[in-house]
Design a protein around this motif. Structure first.
Motif: not given
Ligand code: TYD
Length: 216
Positions: A13-20, A186-205
């Protein structure tokens, strides 16, 4: 817009939060984004964070009130002013952490305790996130990540069973809806894939909310 990231220790979470946060600041400008965290994300909050992490309490209610007190100050001093200033607020842990870690994981708390506490959070006037991302990973993957970072003491201290119950707690909150839109990643995926999914949802929001985005 108010976005929360949740999950068990070691979910990334913390890695994804700072990337986002970096991505959003690059897109909207530094002043348009607030990246914050609980416990302790307010001036003076470090003392509460140290107390929470020291965590040698005899009553689960002591922990509960400590995290709630931390949140009330965090909301009043940091989150509410940023929401009022129309910033995108990104918070690493929020009310679901207290519900999953202190309430739903506990063998002495009942389901109705969780409902009452959700009621209490509304009574207090805690703002509801527009979206809560549950970075879901199984306990053994989370534990091996914590091992790799030399941070396994929280697993050793509380035991894998505890984190299984916390994860189930998040599942239950997600199924009940609990006052926010939930998205499981799915946070078992690698960092890039999790970030791509997260970013996609945030763009939608952001497009749903009509946030003006510069051309890419
Ligand atoms: P931290 O080192 O910030 O862990 P993480 O990077 O996983 O967020 O420590 C926060 C710890 O506090 C973590 O184990 C979760 C716990 N916690 C609660 O038990 N209840 C809460 O309400 C919050 C906000 C955190």
């Amino acid at each position: 817009m108010f976005i929360v990231l949740e999950g068990i220790d070691g979910c990334g979470k913390s890695t994804q939060s700072s990337r986002l946060g970096e991505w959003l600041s690059g897109l909207l400008g530094l002043d348009a984004v607030l990246v914050t965290y609980e416990p302790g994300g307010w001036p003076g909050g470090e003392a509460v964070r140290a107390l929470a992490r020291g965590g040698d309490f005899s009553s689960v209610w002591s922990e509960f009130f400590l995290f709630m007190m931390d949140r009330c100050e965090h909301v009043a001093r940091v989150i509410n002013p940023a929401i009022a200033g129309k910033k995108v607020v990104l918070c690493d842990r929020y009310m679901p952490s207290t519900l999953a870690y202190q309430v739903l994981s506990s063998t002495i708390m009942t389901e109705s305790a969780a409902e009452k506490i959700i009621g209490l959070s509304k009574l207090i006037g805690l703002p509801q996130p527009d979206c809560t991302f549950f970075l879901d990973v199984n306990v053994s993957v989370a534990k091996s990540r914590m091992d790799a970072r030399g941070k396994r003491d929280s697993f050793d201290k509380r035991g894998e069973d505890f984190f299984e119950r916390v994860r189930l707690g998040y599942e239950r909150l997600m199924r009940s809806g609990a006052g926010t839109e939930w998205v499981r990643l799915d946070a078992a995926l690698d960092e890039e894939s999790v970030f791509a999914a997260l970013r996609g949802h945030v763009e939608r929001l952001m497009s749903l909310e009509g946030t003006e985005m510069p051309d890419k």
